[in-house]
Design a protein around this motif. Structure first.
Motif, mmCIF file in Angstrom:
data_model
loop_
_atom_site.group_PDB
_atom_site.id
_atom_site.type_symbol
_atom_site.label_atom_id
_atom_site.label_comp_id
_atom_site.label_asym_id
_atom_site.label_seq_id
_atom_site.Cartn_x
_atom_site.Cartn_y
_atom_site.Cartn_z
ATOM 1 N N THR A 1 84.700 -6.667 14.391
ATOM 2 C CA THR A 1 84.448 -5.486 13.568
ATOM 3 C C THR A 1 85.718 -4.652 13.474
ATOM 4 O OG1 THR A 1 82.135 -5.414 14.255
ATOM 5 C CG2 THR A 1 83.028 -3.423 13.263
ATOM 6 N N CYS A 2 86.022 -4.196 12.261
ATOM 7 C CA CYS A 2 87.175 -3.328 12.024
ATOM 8 C C CYS A 2 86.745 -2.138 11.176
ATOM 9 C CB CYS A 2 88.284 -4.070 11.275
ATOM 10 S SG CYS A 2 89.105 -5.356 12.210
ATOM 11 N N SER A 3 87.530 -1.097 11.230
ATOM 12 C CA SER A 3 87.339 0.005 10.286
ATOM 13 C C SER A 3 88.602 0.119 9.444
ATOM 14 C CB SER A 3 87.062 1.325 11.017
ATOM 15 O OG SER A 3 88.196 1.747 11.748
ATOM 16 N N ALA A 4 88.441 0.596 8.226
ATOM 17 C CA ALA A 4 89.578 0.829 7.333
ATOM 18 C C ALA A 4 89.505 2.261 6.829
ATOM 19 C CB ALA A 4 89.551 -0.146 6.162
ATOM 20 N N PHE A 5 90.661 2.832 6.534
ATOM 21 C CA PHE A 5 90.673 4.204 6.042
ATOM 22 C C PHE A 5 91.556 4.317 4.805
ATOM 23 C CE2 PHE A 5 94.489 4.045 8.599
ATOM 24 C CZ PHE A 5 95.396 4.836 7.899
ATOM 25 N N ILE A 6 91.241 5.277 3.978
ATOM 26 C CA ILE A 6 92.052 5.617 2.813
ATOM 27 C C ILE A 6 92.271 7.125 2.830
ATOM 28 C CG2 ILE A 6 92.161 5.709 0.295
ATOM 29 C CD1 ILE A 6 90.322 3.266 0.246
ATOM 30 N N LYS A 7 93.512 7.532 2.779
ATOM 31 C CA LYS A 7 93.865 8.948 2.741
ATOM 32 C C LYS A 7 94.389 9.280 1.354
ATOM 33 C CE LYS A 7 96.620 12.429 5.192
ATOM 34 N NZ LYS A 7 97.602 12.643 6.297
ATOM 35 N N LEU A 8 93.735 10.217 0.675
ATOM 36 C CA LEU A 8 94.134 10.603 -0.667
ATOM 37 C C LEU A 8 95.252 11.643 -0.615
ATOM 38 C CD1 LEU A 8 90.587 10.902 -2.264
ATOM 39 C CD2 LEU A 8 92.046 8.874 -2.038
ATOM 40 N N ASP B 1 97.792 5.863 -6.194
ATOM 41 C CA ASP B 1 98.746 6.777 -5.563
ATOM 42 C C ASP B 1 98.175 7.321 -4.260
ATOM 43 O OD1 ASP B 1 96.767 8.413 -6.515
ATOM 44 O OD2 ASP B 1 98.117 9.924 -7.377
ATOM 45 N N PHE B 2 97.350 6.513 -3.587
ATOM 46 C CA PHE B 2 96.811 6.943 -2.305
ATOM 47 C C PHE B 2 97.952 7.263 -1.352
ATOM 48 C CE2 PHE B 2 92.995 3.926 -3.083
ATOM 49 C CZ PHE B 2 92.452 4.836 -3.971
ATOM 50 N N ALA B 3 97.759 8.273 -0.540
ATOM 51 C CA ALA B 3 98.805 8.668 0.399
ATOM 52 C C ALA B 3 98.991 7.634 1.495
ATOM 53 C CB ALA B 3 98.458 10.021 1.014
ATOM 54 N N GLU B 4 97.882 7.027 1.907
ATOM 55 C CA GLU B 4 97.963 6.078 3.015
ATOM 56 C C GLU B 4 96.686 5.244 3.068
ATOM 57 O OE1 GLU B 4 98.842 6.230 7.865
ATOM 58 O OE2 GLU B 4 98.541 8.074 6.709
ATOM 59 N N LEU B 5 96.808 4.032 3.532
ATOM 60 C CA LEU B 5 95.628 3.208 3.822
ATOM 61 C C LEU B 5 95.969 2.288 4.972
ATOM 62 C CD1 LEU B 5 95.939 0.017 2.663
ATOM 63 C CD2 LEU B 5 95.756 1.181 0.498
ATOM 64 N N GLY B 6 94.943 1.877 5.684
ATOM 65 C CA GLY B 6 95.190 1.001 6.818
ATOM 66 C C GLY B 6 93.896 0.585 7.470
ATOM 67 N N ALA B 7 94.019 -0.200 8.545
ATOM 68 C CA ALA B 7 92.849 -0.698 9.261
ATOM 69 C C ALA B 7 93.060 -0.522 10.754
ATOM 70 C CB ALA B 7 92.609 -2.165 8.933
ATOM 71 N N VAL C 1 88.605 8.822 3.744
ATOM 72 C CA VAL C 1 87.349 8.095 3.909
ATOM 73 C C VAL C 1 87.590 6.933 4.859
ATOM 74 C CG1 VAL C 1 86.517 8.705 1.608
ATOM 75 C CG2 VAL C 1 87.753 6.559 1.926
ATOM 76 N N ARG C 2 86.545 6.571 5.581
ATOM 77 C CA ARG C 2 86.642 5.472 6.530
ATOM 78 C C ARG C 2 85.375 4.643 6.434
ATOM 79 N NH1 ARG C 2 89.904 4.750 10.826
ATOM 80 N NH2 ARG C 2 90.647 6.889 10.584
ATOM 81 N N SER C 3 85.520 3.335 6.506
ATOM 82 C CA SER C 3 84.359 2.463 6.454
ATOM 83 C C SER C 3 84.580 1.265 7.377
ATOM 84 C CB SER C 3 84.099 1.994 5.017
ATOM 85 O OG SER C 3 82.825 1.395 4.916
ATOM 86 N N PHE C 4 83.504 0.506 7.583
ATOM 87 C CA PHE C 4 83.545 -0.611 8.529
ATOM 88 C C PHE C 4 83.319 -1.949 7.828
ATOM 89 C CE2 PHE C 4 82.433 3.059 11.057
ATOM 90 C CZ PHE C 4 83.159 2.890 12.217
#
Length: 247
Positions: free
Chosen positions: A99-106, A80-86, A112-115
């Protein structure tokens, strides 16, 4: 250069100190899946309507690697994450990496963001090679999202099994940045050993390879999150090519 010679050159990259990423052989057909792997893929395709070509495996016993589109579909269905993307990719033509970063918004607004990163001509598990920047984009986005998912304690296979069993999803817990950093540094050390860059106490080849791509860094501990992702991708490619050269 023959495929065998290219593989050998890539496996010996540590001592060669290349100025560009090691070059594995041209693409080869994807390795056939085991019966168990094929059953797992069909199960995920039926449950989440993903493309079966978006799933690969590292050997016969490794967990599945879901490419970005498939992984995003699975995560959307099981959380039920609010949002995710790259992010938009950063393409380094000189060194041949994406190189990309991705994020997850709870739901509670924590993010959180990672590469993730990949190299052109990087040898991938399952017999594939990153031959184009588009392929590099897909791989780096998937790696970035997988890394972000690890930071919130989500595993797609475990979540899928829990769903089948009617169990409650595991509670989301964001991994502190220093814990994530320590995990990545440990992965770098393990991959460096598997790639033949660290042999016993001898780290000469390892530090040489580090200096080629990150001249300002004296150790992996000085790398930032993006650089760690890039170095991990490089080491994975050398490790995989080295294993193929030994086949």
């Amino acid at each position: 250069m023959s495929a065998h010679e290219a593989l050998a050159a890539n496996a010996n990259a540590a001592s060669a100190a290349p100025a560009a990423p090691p070059t594995p052989p041209s693409a080869r057909p994807r390795k056939a899946r085991t019966i168990q792997q094929e059953m797992l893929v069909r199960e995920f395709v039926a449950a989440y309507d993903i493309n079966p070509d978006q799933v690969s495996f590292d050997g016969e016993s490794g967990p599945p690697f879901f490419y970005y589109e498939a992984l995003a579909q699975i995560v959307t269905a099981l959380t039920d994450f609010a949002e995710l993307g790259a992010s938009e990719p950063e393409i380094d033509v000189t060194n041949g990496h994406v190189t990309c970063s991705a994020f997850i918004k709870l739901r509670d607004e924590r993010t959180v963001r990672s590469f993730g990163s990949s190299f052109i001509q990087e040898a991938l598990p399952g017999g594939e090679v990153v031959e184009t920047y588009q392929k590099g984009l897909d791989v780096s986005r998937a790696r970035a999202l997988r890394s972000a998912l690890r930071m919130v304690g989500f595993d797609p296979v475990r979540a899928h099994e829990a769903r089948k069993a009617g169990e409650k999803p595991a509670e989301t817990r964001i991994t502190p940045e220093d814990e994530q950093r320590n995990k990545e540094l440990a992965e770098i050390h393990i991959l460096a050993e598997q790639a033949g860059l660290i042999v016993g106490e001898n780290k000469t080849a390892y530090y040489r390879q580090l200096s080629v791509f990150f001249p300002a860094a004296n150790s992996s501990g000085e790398l930032n999150a993006k650089e760690r992702a890039q170095f991990i991708a490089l080491l994975r490619g050398i490790k995989t090519a080295r294993e193929r050269a030994a086949e």
